[in-house]
Design a protein around this motif. Sequence first.
Motif, PDB file in Angstrom:
ATOM      1  N   GLY A 168      -4.834  -5.200   7.299  1.00 50.42           N
ATOM      2  CA  GLY A 168      -4.977  -5.387   5.858  1.00 50.42           C
ATOM      3  C   GLY A 168      -3.665  -5.070   5.161  1.00 50.42           C
ATOM      4  O   GLY A 168      -3.645  -4.710   3.979  1.00 50.42           O
ATOM      5  N   GLY A 195      -3.096  -1.418   1.962  1.00 47.40           N
ATOM      6  CA  GLY A 195      -2.360  -1.644   3.213  1.00 47.40           C
ATOM      7  C   GLY A 195      -0.889  -1.922   2.955  1.00 47.40           C
ATOM      8  O   GLY A 195      -0.015  -1.412   3.656  1.00 47.40           O
ATOM      9  N   SER A 213      -4.287 -12.961   6.489  1.00 50.48           N
ATOM     10  CA  SER A 213      -3.311 -13.881   5.894  1.00 50.48           C
ATOM     11  C   SER A 213      -1.913 -13.543   6.405  1.00 50.48           C
ATOM     12  O   SER A 213      -1.309 -12.547   5.977  1.00 50.48           O
ATOM     13  CB  SER A 213      -3.346 -13.769   4.360  1.00 50.48           C
ATOM     14  OG  SER A 213      -2.172 -14.324   3.816  1.00 50.48           O
ATOM     15  N   VAL A 249      -4.051 -11.410  12.193  1.00 50.09           N
ATOM     16  CA  VAL A 249      -5.179 -10.863  12.943  1.00 50.09           C
ATOM     17  C   VAL A 249      -6.485 -11.098  12.192  1.00 50.09           C
ATOM     18  O   VAL A 249      -6.498 -11.112  10.963  1.00 50.09           O
ATOM     19  CB  VAL A 249      -4.999  -9.345  13.201  1.00 50.09           C
ATOM     20  CG1 VAL A 249      -5.150  -8.531  11.914  1.00 50.09           C
ATOM     21  CG2 VAL A 249      -6.011  -8.844  14.239  1.00 50.09           C
ATOM     22  N   THR A 260      -9.845   3.414   7.049  1.00 48.34           N
ATOM     23  CA  THR A 260     -10.191   3.388   5.626  1.00 48.34           C
ATOM     24  C   THR A 260     -11.700   3.326   5.472  1.00 48.34           C
ATOM     25  O   THR A 260     -12.333   2.320   5.807  1.00 48.34           O
ATOM     26  CB  THR A 260      -9.543   2.198   4.897  1.00 48.34           C
ATOM     27  OG1 THR A 260      -8.141   2.262   5.087  1.00 48.34           O
ATOM     28  CG2 THR A 260      -9.843   2.265   3.407  1.00 48.34           C
ATOM     29  N   ALA A 261     -12.264   4.412   4.964  1.00 51.57           N
ATOM     30  CA  ALA A 261     -13.677   4.409   4.566  1.00 51.57           C
ATOM     31  C   ALA A 261     -13.682   4.182   3.055  1.00 51.57           C
ATOM     32  O   ALA A 261     -13.042   3.246   2.556  1.00 51.57           O
ATOM     33  CB  ALA A 261     -14.348   5.703   4.966  1.00 51.57           C
ATOM     34  N   TYR A 290     -12.022   4.453  -6.853  1.00 55.75           N
ATOM     35  CA  TYR A 290     -11.679   3.138  -7.417  1.00 55.75           C
ATOM     36  C   TYR A 290     -10.165   3.018  -7.566  1.00 55.75           C
ATOM     37  O   TYR A 290      -9.546   3.788  -8.301  1.00 55.75           O
ATOM     38  CB  TYR A 290     -12.373   2.953  -8.763  1.00 55.75           C
ATOM     39  CG  TYR A 290     -13.867   2.731  -8.623  1.00 55.75           C
ATOM     40  CD1 TYR A 290     -14.373   1.455  -8.418  1.00 55.75           C
ATOM     41  CD2 TYR A 290     -14.758   3.805  -8.668  1.00 55.75           C
ATOM     42  CE1 TYR A 290     -15.745   1.248  -8.276  1.00 55.75           C
ATOM     43  CE2 TYR A 290     -16.123   3.608  -8.534  1.00 55.75           C
ATOM     44  CZ  TYR A 290     -16.613   2.322  -8.337  1.00 55.75           C
ATOM     45  OH  TYR A 290     -17.966   2.121  -8.193  1.00 55.75           O
ATOM     46  N   ILE A 291      -9.574   2.051  -6.850  1.00 51.90           N
ATOM     47  CA  ILE A 291      -8.130   1.881  -6.794  1.00 51.90           C
ATOM     48  C   ILE A 291      -7.766   0.494  -7.345  1.00 51.90           C
ATOM     49  O   ILE A 291      -8.484  -0.483  -7.099  1.00 51.90           O
ATOM     50  CB  ILE A 291      -7.620   1.996  -5.324  1.00 51.90           C
ATOM     51  CG1 ILE A 291      -8.178   3.261  -4.651  1.00 51.90           C
ATOM     52  CG2 ILE A 291      -6.099   1.966  -5.280  1.00 51.90           C
ATOM     53  CD1 ILE A 291      -7.801   4.577  -5.281  1.00 51.90           C
TER      54      ILE A 291
HETATM   55  N1  LIG Z   1      -9.627  -0.839  -3.889  1.00 55.03           N
HETATM   56  C1  LIG Z   1     -10.529   0.103  -3.867  1.00 55.03           C
HETATM   57  O1  LIG Z   1     -10.973   0.583  -4.933  1.00 55.03           O
HETATM   58  C2  LIG Z   1     -11.041   0.635  -2.557  1.00 55.03           C
HETATM   59  C3  LIG Z   1     -11.826   1.799  -2.599  1.00 55.03           C
HETATM   60  C4  LIG Z   1     -12.311   2.322  -1.416  1.00 55.03           C
HETATM   61  C5  LIG Z   1     -12.017   1.717  -0.209  1.00 55.03           C
HETATM   62  N2  LIG Z   1     -11.270   0.571  -0.215  1.00 55.03           N
HETATM   63  C6  LIG Z   1     -10.993  -0.024   1.082  1.00 55.03           C
HETATM   64  O2  LIG Z   1      -9.591  -0.085   1.251  1.00 55.03           O
HETATM   65  C7  LIG Z   1      -9.269  -1.134   2.152  1.00 55.03           C
HETATM   66  C8  LIG Z   1      -8.176  -1.982   1.551  1.00 55.03           C
HETATM   67  O3  LIG Z   1      -8.691  -2.550   0.366  1.00 55.03           O
HETATM   68  P1  LIG Z   1      -7.781  -3.047  -0.847  1.00 55.03           P
HETATM   69  O4  LIG Z   1      -8.373  -2.499  -2.063  1.00 55.03           O
HETATM   70  O5  LIG Z   1      -6.361  -2.828  -0.549  1.00 55.03           O
HETATM   71  O6  LIG Z   1      -8.185  -4.587  -0.817  1.00 55.03           O
HETATM   72  P2  LIG Z   1      -7.335  -5.925  -0.735  1.00 55.03           P
HETATM   73  O7  LIG Z   1      -8.333  -7.007  -0.858  1.00 55.03           O
HETATM   74  O8  LIG Z   1      -6.185  -5.874  -1.663  1.00 55.03           O
HETATM   75  O9  LIG Z   1      -6.765  -5.893   0.761  1.00 55.03           O
HETATM   76  C9  LIG Z   1      -7.593  -6.080   1.865  1.00 55.03           C
HETATM   77  C10 LIG Z   1      -6.807  -6.832   2.925  1.00 55.03           C
HETATM   78  O10 LIG Z   1      -7.623  -6.940   4.095  1.00 55.03           O
HETATM   79  C11 LIG Z   1      -7.422  -8.238   4.624  1.00 55.03           C
HETATM   80  N3  LIG Z   1      -8.561  -8.643   5.450  1.00 55.03           N
HETATM   81  C12 LIG Z   1      -9.811  -8.976   5.045  1.00 55.03           C
HETATM   82  N4  LIG Z   1     -10.560  -9.349   6.085  1.00 55.03           N
HETATM   83  C13 LIG Z   1      -9.775  -9.252   7.186  1.00 55.03           C
HETATM   84  C14 LIG Z   1      -9.975  -9.514   8.566  1.00 55.03           C
HETATM   85  N5  LIG Z   1     -11.151  -9.982   9.017  1.00 55.03           N
HETATM   86  N6  LIG Z   1      -8.944  -9.301   9.420  1.00 55.03           N
HETATM   87  C15 LIG Z   1      -7.751  -8.860   8.964  1.00 55.03           C
HETATM   88  N7  LIG Z   1      -7.496  -8.599   7.666  1.00 55.03           N
HETATM   89  C16 LIG Z   1      -8.501  -8.810   6.796  1.00 55.03           C
HETATM   90  C17 LIG Z   1      -7.268  -9.143   3.434  1.00 55.03           C
HETATM   91  O11 LIG Z   1      -6.617 -10.361   3.768  1.00 55.03           O
HETATM   92  C18 LIG Z   1      -6.440  -8.266   2.492  1.00 55.03           C
HETATM   93  O12 LIG Z   1      -5.058  -8.487   2.666  1.00 55.03           O
HETATM   94  C19 LIG Z   1     -10.578  -1.865   2.431  1.00 55.03           C
HETATM   95  O13 LIG Z   1     -11.120  -1.405   3.658  1.00 55.03           O
HETATM   96  C20 LIG Z   1     -11.465  -1.439   1.281  1.00 55.03           C
HETATM   97  O14 LIG Z   1     -12.826  -1.515   1.607  1.00 55.03           O
HETATM   98  C21 LIG Z   1     -10.772   0.026  -1.355  1.00 55.03           C
END
Ligand SMILES: NC(=O)c1ccc[n+]([C@@H]2O[C@H](COP(=O)([O-])OP(=O)(O)OC[C@H]3O[C@@H](n4cnc5c(N)ncnc54)[C@H](O)[C@@H]3O)[C@@H](O)[C@H]2O)c1
Length: 256
Positions: free
Chosen positions: A14, A20, A40, A63, A148-149, A195-196
């Motif tokens: 990610g 990420g 991507s 991946v 990441t939970a 929440y991020i």
């Molecule tokens: N943003 C928030 O508020 C928040 C809060 C708690 C947890 N999270 C967790 O943090 C992690 C990152 O989230 P984010 O907010 O940066 O989201 P984001 O959507 O910006 O990034 C997620 C990334 O994961 C990639 N991805 C999705 N499915 C995939 C797969 N099958 N294989 C490989 N890559 C894949 C996407 O292409 C994307 O680049 C996630 O696990 C999300 O559940 C986010």
Amino acid sequence: MSKLLEGKSALITGGGSGIGRATALAFAREGAWVAVADLSLENAKQTLVRLEAAGGQGVALQVDVADDASVAAMVAATIDAFGGLDCAFNNAGINPATAGAGGGQKIADVSLESWNRMLAVNLTGVWLCLRHEVQAMRARGGGAIVNTASIAGLLGLAGASSYPVSKHGVVGLTKVAAADHASDHIRVNAICPGYIETPMTEETRQRHGNRIIDRVPMSRFGEPEEIAEAVVFLCSDRASFVTGSCWTADGGYSAV
Ligand SMILES: NC(=O)c1ccc[n+]([C@@H]2O[C@H](COP(=O)([O-])OP(=O)(O)OC[C@H]3O[C@@H](n4cnc5c(N)ncnc54)[C@H](O)[C@@H]3O)[C@@H](O)[C@H]2O)c1
């Protein structure tokens, strides 16, 4: 001042977006070689461009974490590039909308298809990565893994369909893996962001932003860089006695 991850090789899933991407940049700043992996490849490459522009070194990989062969190839490519694996951040994930569940969907109304997709990416995907990473780290004599939970791994967030179920699974997986692989000198921890501000929460912020902020003691969303700093620490030797823990970084959301 010495860098926290000097000379270590690291893998981030990610890595093409949000948390990420911020963590890839933080890892490189702290001296790690970074494999930036994402569904991507284009977005992973964009992260790599930023990382290299800041003086870091790495590779970009495609991946699908839900596919075992794809995960095996990702870990093999990382070892090819850097000679081994020291740190891994299993961070790729999807939200209910991406899994095909409508906004505000209750758990009994989730379709089997959406349930399977959510668990395949958010839970099985983390396990598949961990499985291959542990093999690589055993060969190296140890390592550190962060999964990441979410605060959704600690609370039953209403209307979030199967997302909290998948994240509770990540918390459980983290504890089991920490217990099982301590003897391999591999530490396994989870980060539980609140929440991020990332692309994942864009629609939520537009629709419910003020309501959410009202419930956060720090009265704001977090920045991806604030999660990255915690992950850097957990992957570093400074966290040498920290394993099986779930670190909350949520501005106090889950404390009240
Ligand atoms: N943003 C928030 O508020 C928040 C809060 C708690 C947890 N999270 C967790 O943090 C992690 C990152 O989230 P984010 O907010 O940066 O989201 P984001 O959507 O910006 O990034 C997620 C990334 O994961 C990639 N991805 C999705 N499915 C995939 C797969 N099958 N294989 C490989 N890559 C894949 C996407 O292409 C994307 O680049 C996630 O696990 C999300 O559940 C986010």
